[in-house]
Design a protein around this motif. Sequence first.
Motif, PDB file in Angstrom:
ATOM      1  N   SER A  13      37.705   7.588  70.484  1.00  0.00           N
ATOM      2  CA  SER A  13      36.732   8.588  70.934  1.00  0.00           C
ATOM      3  C   SER A  13      35.806   8.054  72.023  1.00  0.00           C
ATOM      4  N   ASN A  14      35.982   6.759  72.366  1.00  0.00           N
ATOM      5  CA  ASN A  14      35.134   6.129  73.382  1.00  0.00           C
ATOM      6  C   ASN A  14      33.657   6.221  73.003  1.00  0.00           C
ATOM      7  N   HIS A  15      33.384   6.063  71.711  1.00  0.00           N
ATOM      8  CA  HIS A  15      32.016   6.169  71.203  1.00  0.00           C
ATOM      9  C   HIS A  15      31.334   4.818  71.251  1.00  0.00           C
ATOM     10  N   TRP A  16      30.059   4.798  71.624  1.00  0.00           N
ATOM     11  CA  TRP A  16      29.311   3.556  71.780  1.00  0.00           C
ATOM     12  C   TRP A  16      28.457   3.213  70.560  1.00  0.00           C
ATOM     13  N   GLY A  17      28.690   3.880  69.435  1.00  0.00           N
ATOM     14  CA  GLY A  17      27.941   3.558  68.235  1.00  0.00           C
ATOM     15  C   GLY A  17      26.446   3.772  68.425  1.00  0.00           C
ATOM     16  N   ASP A  29      25.456  -2.170  80.773  1.00  0.00           N
ATOM     17  CA  ASP A  29      26.844  -2.283  81.204  1.00  0.00           C
ATOM     18  C   ASP A  29      27.667  -2.402  79.929  1.00  0.00           C
ATOM     19  N   VAL A  30      28.270  -1.307  79.484  1.00  0.00           N
ATOM     20  CA  VAL A  30      28.977  -1.281  78.208  1.00  0.00           C
ATOM     21  C   VAL A  30      30.464  -1.538  78.424  1.00  0.00           C
ATOM     22  N   ARG A  31      30.975  -2.514  77.702  1.00  0.00           N
ATOM     23  CA  ARG A  31      32.399  -2.849  77.727  1.00  0.00           C
ATOM     24  C   ARG A  31      33.014  -2.508  76.376  1.00  0.00           C
ATOM     25  N   ILE A  32      34.208  -1.963  76.391  1.00  0.00           N
ATOM     26  CA  ILE A  32      34.912  -1.577  75.167  1.00  0.00           C
ATOM     27  C   ILE A  32      35.988  -2.615  74.876  1.00  0.00           C
TER      28      ILE A  32
END
Length: 300
Positions: A13-17, A29-32
């Motif tokens: 879901s590409n969720h960032w919590g 700068d968020v990396r998955i």
Amino acid sequence: GYRVRALVRYSSSNHWGWLEPSLQDSGLDVRIGDVRDLDTCLSALEGAETVFHLAALIGIPYSYRAPLSYLRTNVEGTYNVLQAARVHGVANVVVTSTSEVYGTAEYVPMDERHPLNAQSPYAASKIAADQLALSFHRSFGLPVRVARPFNVYGPRQSARAVIPTVITQILDGRRELKLGNLTPTRDLTYVRDTVEGFLAVSECAALAGQVTHIGGNTEISVGDLVSTIARIMGVEVTVVSEEERQRRPGSEVERLVCDNRRLLTSTSWRPRHDLHAGLRATIDWFANHRTLYTPTRYSV
């Protein structure tokens, strides 16, 4: 004032919590990826000056059911962070430990020389991760600091922990609370004080290659904690102790009390929240985010 890159676990879901509602998300700068994957860590740490390694499985009861997942995340994941930091020449690595590595106190307050005694697979995985981090400092000169918090609490805390359990059940209208063992004591540290402790550890050159406690040098039993929360919330409660909510025999850590003198003498850090102030802020947050938690359901 920091330029922050965050690594969050991949989801379809590409969720960032918890980063999703963060007031600072526009500057992140968020990396998955996944800390268990070395390539992820190599990519995430490129160009970093300081790394705060916070990724872990932390639920103690769940570690009884899935111990191998704790080794892969907490031990192998820590290796990946350390190795990636070594490859990129990162100047500062702060590894997150836990007071659970000590087991029940052999003496109090507990300083950094206290014997290590894993009473759960979770604690064993964290001991291994800490020792691996310190070995990278001694073997390869990697500038590692191990920050060891005592019983962090506050907004966004996992639903499995005792403080959210008590607060959410009361907010749900219950006056007979379902809990586990009420006798263990803990040294509770509000999350903002803990974060400031992490920053203080990261900025102190003298703490490189060492373990440093973050805690308040205080002690309260779970039973007294329940009474304190109920009093702040203006209700009277009784407690029903459920077997499924108790740790297994031999696994319960009965007493933890932090000796924080190393942090106090090495830095300017001081805890700014007493228990009442921290609990009040925590209760207010949970009251405003009731739909995010399910007090009627217990899972390990």
